[in-house]
Design an enzyme around this catalytic site. Structure first.
Site, PDB file in Angstrom:
ATOM      1  N   LYS A  54      -2.108   6.978  -0.779  1.00 57.75           N
ATOM      2  CA  LYS A  54      -1.035   7.148   0.352  1.00 57.75           C
ATOM      3  C   LYS A  54      -0.484   8.460   0.743  1.00 57.75           C
ATOM      4  O   LYS A  54      -0.403   9.036   1.774  1.00 57.75           O
ATOM      5  CB  LYS A  54       0.050   6.062   0.325  1.00 57.75           C
ATOM      6  CG  LYS A  54      -0.529   4.588  -0.011  1.00 57.75           C
ATOM      7  CD  LYS A  54       0.608   3.557  -0.294  1.00 57.75           C
ATOM      8  CE  LYS A  54      -0.055   2.190  -0.569  1.00 57.75           C
ATOM      9  NZ  LYS A  54       0.684   1.348  -1.272  1.00 57.75           N
ATOM     10  N   GLN A  98       6.716   0.223  -3.609  1.00 58.61           N
ATOM     11  CA  GLN A  98       5.487  -0.078  -4.146  1.00 58.61           C
ATOM     12  C   GLN A  98       5.861  -1.246  -5.085  1.00 58.61           C
ATOM     13  O   GLN A  98       6.576  -1.282  -6.151  1.00 58.61           O
ATOM     14  CB  GLN A  98       4.730   1.024  -5.051  1.00 58.61           C
ATOM     15  CG  GLN A  98       3.691   0.899  -5.592  1.00 58.61           C
ATOM     16  CD  GLN A  98       2.357   0.738  -4.620  1.00 58.61           C
ATOM     17  OE1 GLN A  98       2.469   1.451  -3.545  1.00 58.61           O
ATOM     18  NE2 GLN A  98       1.655  -0.418  -4.681  1.00 58.61           N
ATOM     19  N   ASP A 121       5.696  -1.490   5.711  1.00 55.46           N
ATOM     20  CA  ASP A 121       4.872  -2.541   5.135  1.00 55.46           C
ATOM     21  C   ASP A 121       4.912  -3.856   5.770  1.00 55.46           C
ATOM     22  O   ASP A 121       4.326  -4.926   5.638  1.00 55.46           O
ATOM     23  CB  ASP A 121       5.599  -2.701   3.489  1.00 55.46           C
ATOM     24  CG  ASP A 121       4.468  -1.998   2.700  1.00 55.46           C
ATOM     25  OD1 ASP A 121       3.310  -1.812   2.851  1.00 55.46           O
ATOM     26  OD2 ASP A 121       4.863  -2.145   1.300  1.00 55.46           O
TER      27      ASP A 121
END
Length: 287
Positions: A54, A98, A121
């Site tokens: 990412k 994460q 997200d």
């Protein structure tokens, strides 16, 4: 006749190039670029790889990609305070925590603490609710990438029967809601199968579009697929010999399906590309 390949790697690269062009134009016009901060708690090896990908993708697109690495024994209160600081930082447009988090931290509290306007997200309850009522703002990147792959390949979803294996919030539920939306990439009739579903093959054999996201290596066999179906494999598993495979028996399925995603090179690259697009959208909404 062999199935055609839904090449997520090629499409993702094309999307990243377009996003990089838009970011360069923003920098020229405003002197500012989108900023994504990834919060990584602990040293989970798989998470380390995902986060590195990412960060590299952000840099390649001209965005500011920051990784905030925190110790695995971090107290929940400290993590929540860290998220509060990121919420207040005008240079941070997207926040990604994460997962999974260490056991002492409540995932739900953390997800709900992220400013929904920076929740690239798409996990915050506010964004999940907006998707459910048909007014999506940020959608989880994997299902969003799948829809982009279907639409870009000219695959019609309207009026089709889509069967999804898996009911996670990250993929299954969000994918179902996306396919139910009105317009391109939607208007499908959707069935969601899960661990308590009976006779799953009965449903998969009816699927015009089959999306497998259950984390079970090569679970879907060729005889469970409707001839001519579109097969999207979200799984990423390792065989005993260490090689990668999806949730679908690719070799058998590719002889039955009309389209199929490879593993790797199908859904995974699209997830990262859509994260960049969500971050760019967040920048535009916040600036």
């Amino acid at each position: 006749m062999a199935a055609r390949i839904l090449d997520g790697k090629a499409l993702a690269q094309s999307m990243k190039e377009r996003i990089a062009g838009e970011v360069a134009a923003l920098r020229e016009r405003t002197g500012r670029v989108p900023g994504l901060t990834v919060v990584l708690v602990g040293d989970n090896p798989a998470s380390q790889v995902y986060v590195r990908n990412k960060q590299n993708s952000c840099k390649a697109a001209g965005m500011r990609g920051t990784v905030l690495r925190l110790p695995g024994d971090l107290e929940e209160a400290r993590l929540l305070a860290t998220i509060d600081a990121l919420n207040a930082d005008p240079d941070v447009h997207g926040i990604l925590v994460q997962l999974p988090l260490p056991s002492q931290i409540d995932d739900r509290k953390v997800i709900e603490r992220v400013d929904p306007r920076k929740d690239v997200d798409g996990f915050h309850p506010e964004n999940a609710g907006l998707l459910a009522i048909g007014h999506p703002r940020f959608v989880p990147c994997t299902p969003l990438g799948i829809r982009e792959l279907l639409v870009s390949s000219g695959i019609e979803t309207r009026g089709t029967h889509a069967v999804i294996l898996g009911r996670s919030q990250i993929v299954g539920k969000s994918m179902a809601l996306l396919l139910l939306q009105k317009g391109a990439g939607g208007d499908a009739t959707v069935t969601v199968c899960h661990s308590s579903s009976r006779d799953v093959d009965h449903f998969t054999r009816q699927a015009d579009i089959l999306i497998a996201a259950i984390g079970r290596a090569e679970f879907v066999k060729a005889d469970a697929i409707k001839p001519g179906a579109v097969v999207v494999d979200v799984g990423m598993n390792r065989r005993a010999d260490g090689s990668l495979c999806g949730d679908v028996d690719y070799e058998g399925a590719s002889r039955v399906a009309s389209w199929i995603t490879p593993v790797p090179g199908g859904v995974g690259p699209m997830t990262v590309a859509l994260l960049l697009r969500n971050t760019l959208d967040a920048f535009r909404r916040l600036e």
